[in-house]
Design a protein around this motif. Structure first.
Motif, PDB file in Angstrom:
ATOM      1  N   ASP A  27       0.688  -1.245   0.129  1.00  0.00           N
ATOM      2  CA  ASP A  27      -0.191   0.057  -0.255  1.00  0.00           C
ATOM      3  C   ASP A  27       0.800   1.695  -0.278  1.00  0.00           C
ATOM      4  O   ASP A  27       0.371   2.036  -0.710  1.00  0.00           O
ATOM      5  CB  ASP A  27      -0.727   0.417   0.853  1.00  0.00           C
ATOM      6  CG  ASP A  27      -1.729  -0.869   0.938  1.00  0.00           C
ATOM      7  OD1 ASP A  27      -1.946  -1.353  -0.070  1.00  0.00           O
ATOM      8  OD2 ASP A  27      -2.515  -0.854   2.139  1.00  0.00           O
TER       9      ASP A  27
ATOM     10  N   ALA B 161      -7.445  -0.870   6.732  1.00  0.00           N
ATOM     11  CA  ALA B 161      -6.437  -0.328   5.834  1.00  0.00           C
ATOM     12  C   ALA B 161      -6.773   0.821   5.095  1.00  0.00           C
ATOM     13  O   ALA B 161      -7.587   1.149   4.446  1.00  0.00           O
ATOM     14  CB  ALA B 161      -5.827  -1.934   4.899  1.00  0.00           C
TER      15      ALA B 161
ATOM     16  N   SER C 135      -3.931  -3.999   0.018  1.00  0.00           N
ATOM     17  CA  SER C 135      -4.019  -4.496   1.153  1.00  0.00           C
ATOM     18  C   SER C 135      -5.941  -4.878   1.341  1.00  0.00           C
ATOM     19  O   SER C 135      -6.506  -6.437   1.647  1.00  0.00           O
ATOM     20  CB  SER C 135      -3.881  -4.314   2.042  1.00  0.00           C
ATOM     21  OG  SER C 135      -4.181  -2.951   2.171  1.00  0.00           O
TER      22      SER C 135
ATOM     23  N   THR D  97      -0.191  -3.672   3.759  1.00  0.00           N
ATOM     24  CA  THR D  97      -0.330  -1.854   3.873  1.00  0.00           C
ATOM     25  C   THR D  97       0.758  -1.558   4.182  1.00  0.00           C
ATOM     26  O   THR D  97       0.993  -0.166   4.368  1.00  0.00           O
ATOM     27  CB  THR D  97      -1.536  -2.023   4.984  1.00  0.00           C
ATOM     28  OG1 THR D  97      -0.044  -2.811   6.733  1.00  0.00           O
ATOM     29  CG2 THR D  97      -2.443  -2.832   5.650  1.00  0.00           C
TER      30      THR D  97
ATOM     31  N   HIS E 282       1.884   1.209   6.306  1.00  0.00           N
ATOM     32  CA  HIS E 282       0.400   1.226   7.263  1.00  0.00           C
ATOM     33  C   HIS E 282      -0.199   0.479   8.621  1.00  0.00           C
ATOM     34  O   HIS E 282      -1.014   1.004   9.367  1.00  0.00           O
ATOM     35  CB  HIS E 282      -0.397   2.092   5.960  1.00  0.00           C
ATOM     36  CG  HIS E 282      -0.728   2.906   5.602  1.00  0.00           C
ATOM     37  ND1 HIS E 282      -0.565   3.770   6.301  1.00  0.00           N
ATOM     38  CD2 HIS E 282      -0.956   3.234   4.358  1.00  0.00           C
ATOM     39  CE1 HIS E 282      -0.634   4.941   5.087  1.00  0.00           C
ATOM     40  NE2 HIS E 282      -1.075   4.560   4.554  1.00  0.00           N
TER      41      HIS E 282
ATOM     42  N   ALA F 172      -3.312   0.482  11.364  1.00  0.00           N
ATOM     43  CA  ALA F 172      -3.899  -0.863  11.242  1.00  0.00           C
ATOM     44  C   ALA F 172      -4.124  -1.733  12.465  1.00  0.00           C
ATOM     45  O   ALA F 172      -5.539  -2.376  12.762  1.00  0.00           O
ATOM     46  CB  ALA F 172      -4.204  -1.291   9.802  1.00  0.00           C
TER      47      ALA F 172
END
Ligand code: HEM
Length: 668
Positions: free
Chosen positions: A12, A86, A97, A233, A236, A240
């Protein structure tokens, strides 16, 4: 919809997180699922379940139930991950994701669909105490489905699951993912409100099981999705995981409280250690305690480690252990659902059997006001609405911003009216008497919404929630904005749509036979209350709401909406008062309440209530609207004065110049 092939290859965000791969999730689920099914069957065999002869009939329903529940939680969890854990791409398309989670949702929903469908004949066979093979011909099955709520519930669940199976394959945008997620939650409801839940105290039993199952789906499914797709992700992942960790805590608390309430309804404390049902409940308490301890370790170690830039190894290892325990608990739960609770309580009387509890006498004012029985679903919703609002106001105050006290009072009063309608004596008597049902209907659709929309909750939330920033991943504030500006909100707040929903549902519900079909079902009362409240809010939001709506209506149009609804309300009341047939007669007569022997009079009283209490709030709305209108005029006048002061009466000068020009043009 074509899929960008680059989605498959990149994480991501540009800076990938050093987290281990989650490829082991499928074997983990297969092993855990098989173990859950075998455990459930073994526990039933130990408990000596005498229901059906033969392996298929004895263990088939339980194994299928476990499979359906696992399919359900994986579907809901994957959609939750794609929608809220996500972050999507800036364009609003799902990131890698989210896309992977949607694929998983589609597969899980297919499993859910097949097992829900197979559950239909099993449910029918169990209800008539015959082997499943005896109900497999189409005509018998259709007849039985028509008679049995549990079979209908599984069919409804299968319909929801098949929509998700297809939808999750084609949806790529964030907005539609949220819609699918909310839709999937509908599939949890039917199972929660059938089965064991339909015996004594069924209102509390169904509501607590509903909360239990929703929490289980979000928690277990969410965890599996984080383990399966979290690493995709990229940077991230900490976000998450920390979002999920907060949700998991709420789910744990919900599961514990709803599970205990549900268990206490069926098994008294002194039978906990002496009955199979009680021992299974203790097994679940132990499992939840273990999961709580692991969850604590996750919060204290893994989440902190991830935030500090760690590898996330511990998170994935502990997570796998959690999933195994959760799946085993599903096995316990399925065995519990098929084990008869100890027969220690007295046989419920007809009123208790039908509405879930006894009524101690006719509805006097004192009983209506003070004889409370908390509605778990609305109790939780109202508590959350009031708490979030007060937290928002406190946050504004803490940073020195002002928030009108009138709005807070209005919002809290709206919450209180909902609580009165669902949990006070009004809520207690509403399922048993048409007149009181009508009173609560009016409270929920005419009074509570007026107070709620005057509280300005969206404005408050937008001011209290931190913005994501230009390149930051969208959070609750952005989700709220997206919801308010969504095409769905735009369509629903169209004056004609809002008006038709608001007044039309009265006529459809009470004059089409729908109410007769629904009055006996507890879930239908919850659904009706939700409907009344939502259509009321949809109607009053554009009319007098403090929050800006997707379509800003001029004050005259708002006034027109109110006037247009007035005659429909009055006419509806008149129809009820002059009807010669009793709505929901079979059900009300079956209750045999001595103080409502004359059902037609009670219905006429309901009509009078609909007329009188329905018109009063509308008059209040008219007054509020006129005040808002005159204030808006004053504000506009003040704005014009300020502009005139600033540009030295520029508008007036321009106007005079135009008159001069016209006069010059007239001169020869
Ligand atoms: C304090 C701990 C818990 C208690 C007291 C508890 C109690 C209960 C009770 C009484 C039921 C209703 C069973 C029936 O219909 O007779 C139930 C259902 C269920 N519980 Fe729990 N539970 C607990 C924890 C858990 C946990 C940790 C999970 C999963 C992770 C779980 C998953 C479920 C599921 C899936 C059902 C639905 C079963 C079905 O209808 O097939 N519960 N629980």
């Amino acid at each position: 919809m074509p899929v960008d092939s680059s989605l498959e290859k990149t994480a991501d965000s540009a800076r990938p997180h050093r987290a281990p791969a989650g490829q082991g999730i499928v074997p983990l689920l297969v092993v855990g699922g098989l173990f859950a099914a075998v455990l459930a069957a073994a526990l039933l065999a130990l408990a000596g379940d005498p229901v059906d002869p033969g392996v298929v009939n004895a263990y088939g329903p339980t194994v299928i139930r476990v499979t359906a529940e696992i399919g359900c939680v994986l579907t809901v969890g994957s959609l939750l991950f794609a929608a809220f854990l996500a972050p999507p791409q800036q364009s609003g398309t799902l990131a890698v994701s989210g896309y992977a989670a949607m694929r998983m949702a589609s597969w899980a929903a297919a499993l859910w669909f097949v097992s829900a469908l197979v559950s239909v004949p099993f449910a029918a066979a169990a209800a008539i105490g015959r082997p499943v093979t005896s109900v497999l011909d189409t005509r018998t099955l259709i007849n039985l489905i028509d008679l049995l709520p549990e079979a209908k519930a599984w069919l409804f669940t299968a319909a929801v699951a098949v929509v998700i199976t297809v939808g999750a394959r084609i949806v790529l945008s964030w907005g539609w993912t949220v819609v699918l997620f909310l839709f999937a939650m509908l599939g949890v409801i039917p199972v929660a409100v059938t089965g064991h839940s339909s015996n004594r105290q069924h209102d509390l039993a169904s509501n607590s099981l509903l909360l239990h199952l929703i929490a289980a789906a979000l928690w277990v499914g969410g965890l599996v999705a984080v383990l399966a797709h979290g690493k995709r992700t990229g940077s991230h992942l900490p976000l998450a995981v920390s979002r999920f960790s907060k949700l998991a805590l709420v789910c744990w608390l919900t599961m514990a409280s709803s599970g205990v309430i549900n268990a206490l309804i069926r098994v008294p404390l002194d039978s906990l250690f002496t009955t199979s049902y009680g021992v299974l409940v203790i097994g679940k308490v132990c499992a939840l305690t273990m999961l709580g301890l692991i969850g604590y370790l996750q919060r204290e170690r893994s989440v902190r480690d991830l935030r500090a830039g760690g590898s996330g190894n511990l998170l994935f290892r502990l997570g796998a252990l959690e999933v195994l325990i959760m799946l085993a608990t599903f096995g316990l739960a399925a065995a519990l659902a098929r084990t008869p609770p100890p027969a220690v309580f007295a046989e419920p009387d007809p009123v208790e059997l039908r509405i879930g509890y006894v009524l101690s006498g006719p509805p006097t004012l004192a009983r209506l006001l003070f004889d409370w029985r908390v509605d778990l679903v609305y109790g939780v919703i109202v508590g959350a609405l009031a708490a979030f609002y007060v937290l928002g106001v406190r946050r504004l105050r803490a940073r020195g911003d002002k928030w009108p006290i009138g709005r807070t009072v209005s919002w809290l009063a709206g919450c209180f009216v909902i609580l009165m309608a669902t949990s006070s004596g009004f809520g207690r008597y509403a399922p048993a008497m048409f007149s009181i049902h009508m009173e609560t209907h009016m409270m929920l659709s005419m009074l509570a919404p007026v107070l709620l929309v005057l509280g300005g909750p969206v404005t408050l939330a937008l001011r209290a929630l931190p913005p994501a920033g230009k390149d930051g991943p969208p959070g609750p504030r952005e989700w709220l904005l997206a919801a308010v500006h969504s095409p769905v909100a735009r369509a629903l707040t169209h004056p004609v749509v809002a008006l038709v929903l608001f007044v039309g549902s009265f006529y459809v519900l009470y004059t089409s036979g729908l109410f007769d079909a629904a009055v006996e079902e507890h879930w239908a009362h919850v659904a009706m209350n939700t409907h009344f409240l939502l259509v009321g809010c949809l109607f009053y939001w554009p009319v007098i709401g403090v929050d800006p709506t997707p379509r800003q209506l001029p004050h005259l149009a708002r006034l027109g909406m109110v006037f247009a609804s007035l005659p429909f309300h009055a006419f509806f009341g008149v129809i009820l008062m002059s009807m010669q047939t009793v709505i929901g007669e079979q059900f009300y007569r079956g209750l045999g309440l001595p103080w409502t022997a004359d059902l037609l009079s009670d219905q006429r009283l309901g009509g009078g209530i609909a007329w009188a209490t329905g018109e009063l709030p509308l008059l209040l709305v008219l007054v509020a609207l006129l005040i808002q209108w005159s204030r808006a005029d004053e504000r506009e006048a003040r704005r014009t004065d300020r502009r005139a002061d600033a540009d030295g009466d520029g508008d007036l000068k321009a106007y005079n110049a135009m008159l001069r020009q016209l006069a010059d043009g007239d001169r020869p």
